[in-house]
Design a protein around this motif. Structure first.
Motif, short mmCIF file in Angstrom:
data_model
loop_
_atom_site.label_atom_id
_atom_site.label_comp_id
_atom_site.label_asym_id
_atom_site.label_seq_id
_atom_site.Cartn_x
_atom_site.Cartn_y
_atom_site.Cartn_z
N LEU A 6 0.83 -1.21 0.00
CA LEU A 6 0.00 0.00 0.00
C LEU A 6 0.86 1.26 0.00
CD1 LEU A 6 -2.82 -1.06 2.46
CD2 LEU A 6 -2.96 -0.82 -0.02
N THR A 7 1.99 1.22 0.72
CA THR A 7 2.89 2.38 0.74
C THR A 7 3.43 2.67 -0.65
OG1 THR A 7 3.53 1.89 3.01
CG2 THR A 7 5.01 3.30 1.74
N PHE A 8 3.91 1.63 -1.35
CA PHE A 8 4.43 1.84 -2.69
C PHE A 8 3.32 2.24 -3.67
CE2 PHE A 8 8.16 -0.54 -1.20
CZ PHE A 8 9.15 0.32 -1.67
N LEU A 9 2.10 1.76 -3.44
CA LEU A 9 0.98 2.17 -4.28
C LEU A 9 0.71 3.66 -4.11
CD1 LEU A 9 -1.35 1.47 -6.20
CD2 LEU A 9 -2.73 0.99 -4.18
N VAL A 10 0.72 4.14 -2.88
CA VAL A 10 0.49 5.57 -2.62
C VAL A 10 1.61 6.40 -3.24
CG1 VAL A 10 0.40 7.32 -0.80
CG2 VAL A 10 -0.92 5.21 -0.58
N ILE A 11 2.86 5.93 -3.09
CA ILE A 11 3.99 6.65 -3.71
C ILE A 11 3.81 6.71 -5.22
CG2 ILE A 11 6.47 6.53 -4.16
CD1 ILE A 11 6.79 5.36 -1.35
N ALA A 12 3.38 5.60 -5.81
CA ALA A 12 3.18 5.57 -7.26
C ALA A 12 2.07 6.53 -7.69
CB ALA A 12 2.84 4.15 -7.71
N LEU A 13 1.00 6.59 -6.92
CA LEU A 13 -0.11 7.48 -7.28
C LEU A 13 0.30 8.95 -7.15
CD1 LEU A 13 -3.11 5.61 -5.64
CD2 LEU A 13 -2.56 5.78 -8.08
N VAL A 14 1.03 9.28 -6.09
CA VAL A 14 1.48 10.66 -5.91
C VAL A 14 2.47 11.04 -7.01
CG1 VAL A 14 2.80 12.19 -4.38
CG2 VAL A 14 1.03 10.71 -3.44
N PHE A 20 6.01 12.27 -12.47
CA PHE A 20 7.30 11.60 -12.41
C PHE A 20 7.12 10.17 -12.91
CE2 PHE A 20 7.54 14.60 -8.72
CZ PHE A 20 8.36 15.52 -9.35
N GLY A 21 7.26 9.96 -14.20
CA GLY A 21 6.95 8.66 -14.81
C GLY A 21 7.81 7.52 -14.33
N GLY A 22 9.11 7.73 -14.21
CA GLY A 22 10.00 6.65 -13.81
C GLY A 22 9.75 6.18 -12.39
N ILE A 23 9.59 7.14 -11.49
CA ILE A 23 9.33 6.80 -10.09
C ILE A 23 7.97 6.13 -9.95
CG2 ILE A 23 8.99 7.75 -7.78
CD1 ILE A 23 10.92 9.99 -8.57
N ALA A 24 6.98 6.61 -10.67
CA ALA A 24 5.64 6.05 -10.58
C ALA A 24 5.62 4.61 -11.07
CB ALA A 24 4.66 6.90 -11.38
N SER A 25 6.27 4.34 -12.20
CA SER A 25 6.24 2.98 -12.73
C SER A 25 7.04 2.03 -11.85
CB SER A 25 6.77 2.95 -14.16
OG SER A 25 8.12 3.34 -14.19
N ALA A 26 8.15 2.49 -11.28
CA ALA A 26 8.94 1.64 -10.39
C ALA A 26 8.16 1.32 -9.11
CB ALA A 26 10.26 2.32 -10.04
N SER A 27 7.54 2.33 -8.54
CA SER A 27 6.76 2.11 -7.31
C SER A 27 5.55 1.22 -7.57
CB SER A 27 6.31 3.44 -6.72
OG SER A 27 7.41 4.21 -6.34
N ALA A 28 4.91 1.41 -8.69
CA ALA A 28 3.76 0.57 -9.03
C ALA A 28 4.20 -0.87 -9.24
CB ALA A 28 3.07 1.11 -10.27
N ILE A 30 6.81 -2.38 -7.81
CA ILE A 30 7.13 -2.93 -6.49
C ILE A 30 5.86 -3.25 -5.72
CG2 ILE A 30 8.19 -2.41 -4.26
CD1 ILE A 30 10.27 -0.77 -5.81
N ALA A 31 4.88 -2.35 -5.77
CA ALA A 31 3.62 -2.57 -5.08
C ALA A 31 2.91 -3.80 -5.63
CB ALA A 31 2.72 -1.34 -5.21
N GLN A 32 2.95 -3.98 -6.94
CA GLN A 32 2.29 -5.13 -7.55
C GLN A 32 2.97 -6.44 -7.12
OE1 GLN A 32 2.38 -5.07 -11.81
NE2 GLN A 32 0.69 -6.51 -11.99
N ILE A 33 4.30 -6.45 -7.11
CA ILE A 33 5.03 -7.66 -6.70
C ILE A 33 4.74 -7.99 -5.24
CG2 ILE A 33 7.34 -8.55 -6.21
CD1 ILE A 33 8.25 -6.98 -8.74
N LEU A 34 4.79 -6.98 -4.36
CA LEU A 34 4.51 -7.22 -2.95
C LEU A 34 3.07 -7.67 -2.73
CD1 LEU A 34 6.38 -4.24 -1.27
CD2 LEU A 34 7.03 -6.65 -1.25
#
Length: 56
Positions: A6-14, A20-28, A30-34
């Motif tokens: 959920l933390t990485f999902l929130v980071i990706a949404l923000v 910030f495309g690179g950070i959003a896709s990386a966080s999304a 990680i959130a999906q894998i977790l």
């Protein structure tokens, strides 16, 4: 572990909100894998509990 997902999902949404495309896709990613790891562990725990039976 679900909290991390959920933390990485929130980071990706923000990050996506601010563009910030690179950070959003990386966080999304990680959130999906977790999230899927959490679901797999949940299913394994439920199967183990069903096999072991209820303990008082």
């Amino acid at each position: 572990m679900l909290g991390w997902a959920l933390t990485f999902l929130v980071i990706a949404l923000v990050a996506a909100l601010f563009g910030f495309g690179g950070i959003a896709s990386a966080s999304a990613g990680i959130a999906q894998i977790l999230f899927f790891i959490f679901i797999a562990l949940f299913v394994i725990a439920m199967v183990a509990r069903a096999i072991r039976g209820r303990t008082p």
